[in-house]
Structures are given as C-alpha cells and as structure tokens.
Scaffold this active site. Sequence first.
Site: not given
Length: 170
Positions: A58, A95
């Site tokens: 995007r 993570e």
Amino acid sequence: MDLDRHIRRIPDFPKPGILFYDISTLLNDGGVWRATVRQMAERVRAYRPDGLAAIESRGFLLAAPIAYELGLGFAMIRKAGKLPGPVIRHAYDLEYGSDVLEVGEGMVAGGRVVLIDDLIATGGTAAASVTLLRKVGVEVVGAAFLIELEGLGGMARLGVPADALLRYPA
Ligand code: AMP
C-alpha cells in the site's frame, strides 16, 4: 475534506483482535484520493527530498502519485524474493521469527530520501526500511504516513522526523 470518513474499519482482520484500517474506500473516491495525495505530497516536499522510497504494497499506492506530483523517482522496498536483479537486503526480527526487506541495487539515488507507507503501527517495518536505506548509503531525512496508530511508539522508533495525516488509537 474529512478523510477519516473514507477510512473503513474492519474488525478482526487479518486476525481476531486487530482493527484493520482499510484505505480501499479512500482510494475508491477520485476526489478524496486526489486530496489525500496532494496533502501528503506537500508534507513530503517540506523535507526537500531527492527521491522517495516506499514499502510494499500500500505504500506504493501513495508513493507513485506523490513522486509524480513532486517530479521525483521512487524506489520499491519489498519482501524477500519479489524484486528482480541484484538487491540489497536487511533481515530484521519480528515478535515471532524474522523477515527480510530488499531494495534493488542502484534504485535509490544518493542524497535525501523520504520513506512512505500507508500506516505505522509498531514501526517495525518502517524502522527496518530506514536501516536498509542507510545500508544503501542514503540519508533518510523523514518519513510520511497516511495513518499513525498512536500509543505503540512507532514514530519514536524510527529515529527520523515523521508525520501522519490521520491518527487513531491502537
Ligand atoms: P508495523 O510494522 O507494526 O508498524 O506495521 C505496519 C505495516 O502493517 C503497514 O505496512 C500497515 O500497512 C500494516 N498494518 C499494521 N497494522 C494495521 C492496521 N491496524 N490496519 C491496517 N494496516 C495495518
């Protein structure tokens, strides 16, 4: 123009607990999209860049018309294996696990570069992009986003001046 009205909220996408801010509805309205690009272009212009770099996918939607508006080139930063030809890569920790960003060799002209993406959340992707651009040897003079999710420390993590047109709680 109230851009916020054109951002669609999709709860639990792409996974439960995430509120996804969808810019498809903004992109879908010609007048609103033009106003968005122009507002972002003015902010980007203030950094006096020599070129732009943007994060897939995007980020490309915003960077291409902003680059056109400012008469600049832009370089695509993509996930591993998507770009043809020689690339410069940067691996970074997530993570869970790690990821790799790449930019085509010779695609970022020297000098002052502004990084562009649609949204900054934790800032992990954008911070890794800043590191990648520095590896290439350019000066990252700023970053511009359409949306900032506040309270996640994303902007602070970048270490370069950054701003967003819209801010939402994370
Ligand atoms: P981050 O690395 O955490 O700053 O995540 C930023 C990237 O993930 C951007 O490229 C966004 O397009 C996407 N993203 C993260 N959270 C959201 C959200 N709530 N809504 C829409 N896109 C998101």
